[in-house]
Scaffold this active site. Structure first.
Site, short mmCIF file in Angstrom:
data_model
loop_
_atom_site.label_atom_id
_atom_site.label_comp_id
_atom_site.label_asym_id
_atom_site.label_seq_id
_atom_site.Cartn_x
_atom_site.Cartn_y
_atom_site.Cartn_z
N THR A 132 -45.41 76.08 -69.01
CA THR A 132 -44.54 75.88 -70.16
C THR A 132 -44.13 77.21 -70.80
OG1 THR A 132 -44.61 75.08 -72.45
CG2 THR A 132 -46.71 75.53 -71.45
N ASP A 133 -43.01 77.19 -71.51
CA ASP A 133 -42.60 78.38 -72.27
C ASP A 133 -43.51 78.63 -73.47
OD1 ASP A 133 -41.74 76.26 -73.88
OD2 ASP A 133 -39.66 76.94 -74.05
N GLU A 134 -44.33 77.61 -73.83
CA GLU A 134 -45.15 77.74 -75.04
C GLU A 134 -46.22 78.82 -74.88
OE1 GLU A 134 -46.13 74.11 -77.06
OE2 GLU A 134 -44.48 73.05 -76.10
N TYR A 158 -53.11 73.57 -76.91
CA TYR A 158 -52.35 73.22 -75.69
C TYR A 158 -51.82 74.47 -75.01
CZ TYR A 158 -48.22 72.04 -72.89
OH TYR A 158 -47.29 71.97 -71.88
N LYS A 162 -52.78 76.20 -71.35
CA LYS A 162 -51.81 76.42 -70.27
C LYS A 162 -51.75 77.91 -69.92
CE LYS A 162 -49.39 73.87 -68.47
NZ LYS A 162 -49.54 72.98 -67.28
P1 NAD Z 1 -47.43 64.03 -69.22
O1 NAD Z 1 -48.47 64.13 -70.28
O2 NAD Z 1 -46.32 63.07 -69.38
O3 NAD Z 1 -48.14 63.69 -67.81
C1 NAD Z 1 -49.31 64.30 -67.38
C2 NAD Z 1 -49.83 63.51 -66.19
O4 NAD Z 1 -51.02 64.17 -65.72
C3 NAD Z 1 -50.24 62.07 -66.52
O5 NAD Z 1 -49.77 61.20 -65.52
C4 NAD Z 1 -51.76 62.12 -66.54
O6 NAD Z 1 -52.36 60.87 -66.20
C5 NAD Z 1 -52.03 63.20 -65.52
N1 NAD Z 1 -53.34 63.87 -65.72
C6 NAD Z 1 -53.83 64.35 -66.89
N2 NAD Z 1 -55.05 64.88 -66.68
C7 NAD Z 1 -55.31 64.75 -65.35
C8 NAD Z 1 -56.41 65.12 -64.53
N3 NAD Z 1 -57.49 65.72 -65.03
N4 NAD Z 1 -56.35 64.84 -63.20
C9 NAD Z 1 -55.27 64.20 -62.69
N5 NAD Z 1 -54.20 63.82 -63.42
C10 NAD Z 1 -54.23 64.10 -64.73
O7 NAD Z 1 -46.91 65.50 -69.04
P2 NAD Z 1 -45.44 66.01 -68.63
O8 NAD Z 1 -44.63 66.12 -69.85
O9 NAD Z 1 -44.97 65.24 -67.47
O10 NAD Z 1 -45.79 67.50 -68.17
C11 NAD Z 1 -46.14 67.77 -66.82
C12 NAD Z 1 -46.45 69.26 -66.69
O11 NAD Z 1 -45.30 70.01 -67.09
C13 NAD Z 1 -47.60 69.71 -67.58
O12 NAD Z 1 -48.36 70.64 -66.86
C14 NAD Z 1 -46.91 70.38 -68.76
O13 NAD Z 1 -47.72 71.40 -69.30
C15 NAD Z 1 -45.67 70.94 -68.10
N6 NAD Z 1 -44.49 71.10 -68.98
C16 NAD Z 1 -44.07 70.04 -69.74
C17 NAD Z 1 -42.91 70.20 -70.52
C18 NAD Z 1 -42.36 69.06 -71.35
O14 NAD Z 1 -41.40 69.27 -72.12
N7 NAD Z 1 -42.88 67.84 -71.21
C19 NAD Z 1 -42.25 71.43 -70.54
C20 NAD Z 1 -42.73 72.48 -69.74
C21 NAD Z 1 -43.85 72.29 -68.96
P1 TYD Z 2 -42.74 67.78 -79.13
O1 TYD Z 2 -41.83 66.78 -78.50
O2 TYD Z 2 -44.11 67.35 -79.55
O3 TYD Z 2 -42.79 69.03 -78.14
P2 TYD Z 2 -43.42 70.53 -78.38
O4 TYD Z 2 -44.30 70.50 -79.55
O5 TYD Z 2 -44.15 70.72 -77.10
O6 TYD Z 2 -42.23 71.43 -78.54
O7 TYD Z 2 -42.02 68.35 -80.41
C1 TYD Z 2 -40.75 68.99 -80.35
C2 TYD Z 2 -40.45 69.52 -81.74
O8 TYD Z 2 -40.27 68.41 -82.62
C3 TYD Z 2 -41.59 70.34 -82.33
O9 TYD Z 2 -41.03 71.42 -83.09
C4 TYD Z 2 -42.30 69.37 -83.26
C5 TYD Z 2 -41.18 68.46 -83.71
N1 TYD Z 2 -41.56 67.07 -84.02
C6 TYD Z 2 -41.23 66.50 -85.25
O10 TYD Z 2 -40.62 67.14 -86.12
N2 TYD Z 2 -41.59 65.21 -85.49
C7 TYD Z 2 -42.28 64.45 -84.58
O11 TYD Z 2 -42.62 63.28 -84.85
C8 TYD Z 2 -42.60 65.05 -83.31
C9 TYD Z 2 -43.35 64.27 -82.26
C10 TYD Z 2 -42.22 66.36 -83.07
#
Ligand code: NAD
Ligand code: TYD
Length: 355
Positions: A132-134, A158, A162
């Site tokens: 992630t960019d975070e 988180y 990561k």
């Molecule tokens: P998500 O929370 O929707 O899904 C995570 C999945 O991993 C779930 O299916 C969960 O059951 C599985 N999981 C969790 N712990 C596990 C373990 N110990 N063993 C096996 N499976 C396990 O997450 P997402 O949003 O799909 O993100 C996927 C990846 O992309 C993550 O690594 C996250 O850090 C990264 N990412 C997400 C975003 C975003 O905006 N959602 C952005 C950048 C990077």
């Molecule tokens: P989120 O979807 O939780 O992603 P991330 O924290 O990984 O960026 O949140 C996106 C942005 O929205 C973040 O700045 C937090 C804000 N946010 C709210 O203002 N209200 C909400 O109920 C949620 C879930 C997020």
């Protein structure tokens, strides 16, 4: 074949569906089905022999070792993670276990497997870690976007977990030569996102006439990428990325949270009309800010564009429209997640699949 971890989550399930729209290469999907794992995301693949689902933990070394020995994948794509910042503030332990310890054990098993491959197998193998960019921390309004050279400065449990996993992945490349790739992507949005994240939560609440809780002043900026574009970037990195390298992936779409929520309200109004009790916008409330809330994330995605020729296909306007449409057309999916019915469905289906 390839091994995908976390393939029942938001991005992982989109990735698998997208993969099979382009390829018949078998995917072993290892996911331990936490609250965020939902096999209903993959119902389109029921009975499809290209998809092998294995319920299990990336931190289960014996299981991963056996899967690698049995299936002999040419690549591992690690999506498995605890992914929600707010949950990491309430309870960081699971983030440490999966994101750090889990990734470490997956790396250990991968390294042992890779070491024994033939010379060609070794050269061709890839461990792609989805991050992630975070990890880069927070930008002020006028700082340049994150490049791959930006210092790691994570703020939340988180992002710190990561960041740790990224360091471990790089260490396995530098120390042992494991052919790794890391991608650091901005905020994704699109189908099958768990309704605890900003966009699906706001859509679901608006449809239910519930308040739309904006943290603090809502001026925090995120760089939004449609999930299918993230999937195409990952395929490209897997195919042509240089091992040991990191690629930032972003949508060139910086928006404040308040802009996002306004746009969602306007699209709902346009697509299905307003609420009888007033406007969706009237549902917006400002609530206590997230502790340590990062002000701004922005990705400089020029490296992946110049080196691998990848750019997102969707604009923000087309992506958010598709997203709202999807949640309107799939309200039963959202309801099943919100009521917890998806957990029962998983238990029944998974047990049936095994028997
Ligand atoms: P998500 O929370 O929707 O899904 C995570 C999945 O991993 C779930 O299916 C969960 O059951 C599985 N999981 C969790 N712990 C596990 C373990 N110990 N063993 C096996 N499976 C396990 O997450 P997402 O949003 O799909 O993100 C996927 C990846 O992309 C993550 O690594 C996250 O850090 C990264 N990412 C997400 C975003 C975003 O905006 N959602 C952005 C950048 C990077
Ligand atoms: P989120 O979807 O939780 O992603 P991330 O924290 O990984 O960026 O949140 C996106 C942005 O929205 C973040 O700045 C937090 C804000 N946010 C709210 O203002 N209200 C909400 O109920 C949620 C879930 C997020």
């Amino acid at each position: 074949m390839i091994l995908v971890t976390g393939g029942a989550g938001f991005i992982g399930s989109n990735f698998i569906l997208d993969w099979f729209s382009q390829s018949d290469e078998v995917v072993i999907n290892l996911d331990n089905l936490t609250y965020a794992g939902n096999l209903q995301n993959l119902t389109a693949l029921a009975g499809d022999e290209r998809h092998v689902f294995v319920r299990g933990d990336i931190g289960d070394s014996a299981l991963v070792t056996k899967l690698l020995a049995d299936y002999r994948p040419r690549a591992i794509i690690n999506f498995a993670a605890e992914s929600h910042v707010d949950r990491s503030i309430l309870g960081p332990e699971a983030f440490i276990q999966t994101n750090i310890v889990g990734t470490f054990r997956l790396l250990e098993a991968s390294h042992a497997y890779w070491r024994d491959l033939s010379e060609t197998g070794k050269k061709d193998f890839r461990f792609l870690h989805v991050s992630t960019d975070e990890v880069y921390g927070s930008l002020t309004a006028h700082e340049p976007a994150f490049t791959e050279m930006h210092q790691y400065q994570p703020s939340s449990p988180y992002s710190a977990s990561k960041a740790s996993s990224d360091h471990l992945v790089n260490a396995y490349h530098r120390t042992f030569g494991l052919p790794t790739l890391i991608t650091n992507c901005s905020n994704n949005y699109g189908p099958y996102q768990f309704p605890e994240k900003l966009m699906p939560l706001m859509i679901a609440n608006a449809l239910a006439g519930k308040s739309l809780p904006i943290y603090g002043d809502g001026r925090q900026v995120r760089d939004w990428l449609y999930v299918a574009d993230h999937c195409s970037a990952l395929r490209r990195v897997l195919e042509a990325g240089k091992t040991g390298e990191t690629y930032n992936i972003g949508g060139w779409n910086e928006k404040t949270n308040i802009e996002i929520v306004h746009t969602l309200c306007e699209l709902l109004q346009e697509m299905i009309g307003g609420l009888t009790s007033g406007d969706y916008l009237d549902l917006i409330i400002h609530v206590r800010d997230r502790p340590g809330h990062d002000t701004r994330y922005a990705i400089d995605a020029r490296k992946i564009e110049h080196e691998l020729g990848w750019r997102p296909d969707e604009t923000f306007e087309t992506g958010i429209r598709k997203t709202v449409r999807w949640y309107l057309d799939n309200q039963d999916w959202v309801a099943s997640v919100q009521t917890g019915a998806y957990r029962d469905w998983i238990e029944k289906n998974y047990i049936r699949q095994r028997s």
